[in-house]
Design a protein around this motif. Sequence first.
Motif, short mmCIF file in Angstrom:
data_model
loop_
_atom_site.label_atom_id
_atom_site.label_comp_id
_atom_site.label_asym_id
_atom_site.label_seq_id
_atom_site.Cartn_x
_atom_site.Cartn_y
_atom_site.Cartn_z
N ASN A 220 63.36 -0.30 -2.27
CA ASN A 220 62.22 -1.04 -2.82
C ASN A 220 62.68 -2.25 -3.62
O ASN A 220 62.04 -3.31 -3.59
N VAL A 290 51.80 -4.24 -1.63
CA VAL A 290 52.50 -3.71 -0.46
C VAL A 290 53.48 -2.62 -0.89
O VAL A 290 53.59 -1.56 -0.25
N GLU A 291 54.19 -2.85 -1.99
CA GLU A 291 55.14 -1.85 -2.48
C GLU A 291 54.42 -0.56 -2.87
O GLU A 291 54.85 0.54 -2.51
N ASN A 293 51.46 0.64 -1.97
CA ASN A 293 50.72 1.35 -0.92
C ASN A 293 51.54 1.66 0.32
O ASN A 293 51.13 2.52 1.12
N VAL A 294 52.68 0.98 0.50
CA VAL A 294 53.48 1.17 1.71
C VAL A 294 54.88 1.68 1.38
O VAL A 294 55.31 2.73 1.86
N GLY A 298 56.28 5.66 1.45
CA GLY A 298 57.16 5.85 2.58
C GLY A 298 58.59 6.18 2.20
O GLY A 298 59.27 6.94 2.88
#
Length: 368
Positions: A220, A290-291, A293-294, A298
Motif C-alpha cells: 500500500n 482507492v486504498e 476500498n480496494v 485486498g
Amino acid sequence: MNETHREDPHAPLSYYGARRIVWLVFFVFIIWLILRALQPVILLFALVFLLAMVLNPIIVWLQKHRVPRLVGVILVMLALIAVTTTILLFAIPPLSRQLQELMHSTPNMWQGIRTRIESLTKNYPEVREALPRTDEMAGKVGAAAATVGNFLLQSTLGFVGGVASALLAILLLVFVMANPRPLVTAYLALAPDRYREQARRTLERMMRQMIAWARGVAINGVITGVSIGSLLWLVGVQPALMFGVFAFLGEFLPNIGAFLVSIPILLVALTMGATKFWLALGAIVLVYQVELNVLVPGVLGKEMRLHPVNILFFTLATAELFGLLGVFLAVPAAALVQIVLDEFYLQPRKIDHATLDRQADALLGGRK
C-alpha cells in the motif's frame, strides 16, 4: 472433604482480592519505571524482533529450497543492505534538494497563506473573530520553523550515533534470525503450564499479524506514495517527490496517516492558488479512497482488525515513550495488547459477542 472454592461475583471485595489489586498496581508501576529507564534498549530490541518476525518467512522459504538457515540470513541481510544503499544513492539527493527548496520557499508560502486568510476575513467577519491574528500565527509558524531547524540540527549531529545504532541493530538481527529457537523455547518455558497454549497462540497470531501488516505497509505504501507523488507532479504541486515519501511513511499510521500527510500538501497547494488546492485535494481523495476500498481489503484482508481509536492511543503512547521511532511500533503494540487480552481474558470467559453487539446497539440507539 474437598470442596471447590468459587468466588461469588456479588460478594464484597475481600482482603485477598484487595491484595491482588495492590500487587497488580505495584507491578504495573515497576514495569513503567523499567520502560522509562531502558527506552533506547527496549526500542532497539522491539524493532529488531519485529523485523525478525517479518523476515522469518523468507528464511523459511529459503530453507525449504535447501539453503542453510545461516546462509539464508546472510543473503537476506545482503539484499536489505543493497536495497538501502540503492535508496540512499538515488533517492536521498533529490529528496534533499526538494527539502531545501521547500525550506527556502516557506516564507513566500506563508505570505501567500496570510494574504488569503486576510482576504477571507474581509469578506467574512465572523471568520476573523474565530481565527487568531495573522501576526500571532506568524509567530507560531516561526517558532515551529525554529523547532524543525533544531530537530534537523540535532539529527545531523547525531548521525554518527545513528550509524552505530544501525550497525548494532543489524548485528542483533543476524543473531536473532540465525538461531531463534532458543528464544522461542525460553518464551514458552517462562509461561506457566496452564497458560502455555495461550502463550503459543499469542506468539503465532502476533507473527501472522505482523507479516500481514508489513506486507500491507510495503504494498500500500509504494502504490500510495507513487500515486500521490505522480498526481501532484501532474497538477504542478511541488515538491511532489517529498510528498510521495510522506505518503509512504503515512502508511505506518493506518486511519490517521492520510490526514497527517494531507495537511502539508494542501497548505503548499493553497499558496499556489485555488485551482491547485482543489486539484491536490481531488488527487488525495482519489488515492486514499482507492486504498481504503480496494487495497486495504485486498492486501490486509481481515488480519488487522484494529479500531482507529486504539491506533491513535498507541501512536501517542509509543511516541511519548520512545520518540519518533516509537511511532513505528504503534500498530504492533496495539495488535499485541489486543491479542493478549483476547487469549488470556476474553476467550476463557466465552463471551457471547453477538449479544454484546446487540446490547451496544440498543444503548447507542436509546433503546432498552
